[in-house]
Design a protein around this motif. Structure first.
Motif, PDB file in Angstrom:
ATOM      1  N   VAL A 182       3.130   5.811   2.995  1.00  0.00           N
ATOM      2  CA  VAL A 182       1.973   5.471   2.561  1.00  0.00           C
ATOM      3  C   VAL A 182       2.714   4.510   1.345  1.00  0.00           C
ATOM      4  N   HIS A 183       3.717   5.489   0.679  1.00  0.00           N
ATOM      5  CA  HIS A 183       4.130   5.257  -1.002  1.00  0.00           C
ATOM      6  C   HIS A 183       5.215   4.269  -0.680  1.00  0.00           C
ATOM      7  N   THR A 184       5.296   3.588   0.008  1.00  0.00           N
ATOM      8  CA  THR A 184       5.920   2.472   0.426  1.00  0.00           C
ATOM      9  C   THR A 184       5.167   1.035  -0.355  1.00  0.00           C
ATOM     10  N   LEU A 185       3.958   1.023   0.752  1.00  0.00           N
ATOM     11  CA  LEU A 185       2.342   0.137   0.198  1.00  0.00           C
ATOM     12  C   LEU A 185       1.838   0.454  -0.712  1.00  0.00           C
ATOM     13  N   ALA A 186       2.469   1.822  -1.811  1.00  0.00           N
ATOM     14  CA  ALA A 186       1.472   2.165  -2.994  1.00  0.00           C
ATOM     15  C   ALA A 186       2.415   1.254  -3.959  1.00  0.00           C
ATOM     16  N   GLN A 187       3.714   2.224  -4.102  1.00  0.00           N
ATOM     17  CA  GLN A 187       4.863   0.813  -5.210  1.00  0.00           C
ATOM     18  C   GLN A 187       4.723  -0.717  -5.180  1.00  0.00           C
ATOM     19  N   LEU A 208      -4.120  -2.594   2.155  1.00  0.00           N
ATOM     20  CA  LEU A 208      -3.372  -3.631   2.150  1.00  0.00           C
ATOM     21  C   LEU A 208      -2.591  -3.093   4.076  1.00  0.00           C
ATOM     22  N   ALA A 209      -3.917  -2.733   4.304  1.00  0.00           N
ATOM     23  CA  ALA A 209      -3.473  -2.055   5.975  1.00  0.00           C
ATOM     24  C   ALA A 209      -3.229  -3.485   6.643  1.00  0.00           C
ATOM     25  N   MET A 210      -3.812  -4.295   6.429  1.00  0.00           N
ATOM     26  CA  MET A 210      -3.221  -6.124   7.811  1.00  0.00           C
ATOM     27  C   MET A 210      -1.897  -6.724   7.098  1.00  0.00           C
ATOM     28  N   MET A 258       3.898 -10.026  -0.745  1.00  0.00           N
ATOM     29  CA  MET A 258       4.516  -9.323  -1.090  1.00  0.00           C
ATOM     30  C   MET A 258       5.266  -8.376   0.650  1.00  0.00           C
ATOM     31  N   ASP A 259       6.712  -8.559   0.992  1.00  0.00           N
ATOM     32  CA  ASP A 259       6.845  -8.256   2.023  1.00  0.00           C
ATOM     33  C   ASP A 259       6.762  -6.454   2.709  1.00  0.00           C
ATOM     34  N   ASN A 260       5.822  -6.796   3.938  1.00  0.00           N
ATOM     35  CA  ASN A 260       5.646  -5.834   4.179  1.00  0.00           C
ATOM     36  C   ASN A 260       7.036  -4.651   5.208  1.00  0.00           C
TER      37      ASN A 260
END
Length: 265
Positions: A38-43, A92-94, A262-264
């Motif tokens: 989650v933190h990575t996606l938020a960043q 950001l899920a997909m 951005m890269d997932n």
């Protein structure tokens, strides 16, 4: 017999204690991995919009003025519910796949948007959005586009690059941009409402409902596209996702969404 019973009971209790301990440890590890994910996606979101100076704190994306937008509302949602009631985690899920020519079933990365998040960035009313619109020269047209997050500058970069290919100019005719309105037949705003989306020439465009009359969101549909990949590559290079990458395709549609590109993790 009683001594044997005690020994068996002690061994059983010891085994149960070990099992409980392992389960607790596993639960802790899983929770920690989820937290890191989650933190990575938020960043990723924060990095995509540096002008906003966002931070992630306690399951919220926080703006400098203190406004907090919930990251994950914790609700289980169907595909259609996710579109109409999208939080940032849903958004950001997909994974956006720039290498596919035919999107997989329900692969719609970027089609879901957190209205609270985008209204905060671009404006929560037509009048508020209009305050940040500027005129962009687009192949002889004067299109309104938002200056928020530098979206107008990125669109100009797209125009400059596509102008090098005269054979692509016909696809840029009769383009459109800002239009505050809901998505047709849905209870959510169109991305055009925020002034960071452009539709190019409808003459060469395909839309999932045009090609699949009467189809619903969950139906299997036929994919069609006439937009050259060179156009798509240029838009994506400058932060725009393409509606032709969606299972529910909209091939005229390009939307400034750098966080999706951005890269997932």
């Amino acid at each position: 017999c009683s001594i044997l019973f005690l020994e068996v009971s002690e061994n059983l209790l010891e085994s149960l204690s070990t099992c409980v301990l392992l389960q607790c440890l596993l639960c802790h590890v899983v929770c920690r991995l989820i937290e890191l994910f989650v933190h990575t996606l938020a960043q990723r979101l924060i990095a995509a919009y540096p002008e906003q100076k966002l931070v992630y704190r306690d399951n919220h994306i926080v703006f400098p003025d203190g406004t907090q937008i919930i990251y994950d509302d914790g609700k289980e949602k169907t595909f259609e519910q996710m579109l109409d009631n999208c939080d940032i985690e849903d958004m950001l899920a997909m994974t956006y796949n720039p290498d596919t020519t035919t999107p997989a079933y329900l692969e719609d990365a970027g089609r879901a948007r957190s209205e609270a998040f985008f209204k905060k960035m671009y404006g929560n009313s037509e009048a508020a959005v209009r305050k940040n619109l500027v005129t962009v020269n687009w192949f002889g047209q004067r299109l309104l586009f938002t200056r928020v997050n530098g979206a107008d500058r990125q669109l100009l970069k797209v125009a400059d690059e596509i102008a090098r290919y005269p054979e692509l100019r016909k696809y840029m005719e009769q383009s459109s941009s800002f239009y505050w309105r809901p998505v047709r037949g849905a209870n959510r705003l169109s991305a055009h409402s925020y002034g960071m989306t452009i539709d190019i020439c409808t003459k060469y465009s395909n839309y999932w409902q045009w090609s699949n009359r009467g189809a619903g969101e969950m139906d299997k549909i036929r994919y069609e596209n006439k937009i050259p990949q060179k156009i798509v590559e240029v838009f994506e290079k400058h932060g725009f996702i393409w509606g032709g990458r969606w299972y529910h395709y909209d091939t005229m549609h390009f939307e400034f969404r750098p966080e999706i590109l951005m890269d997932n993790p």
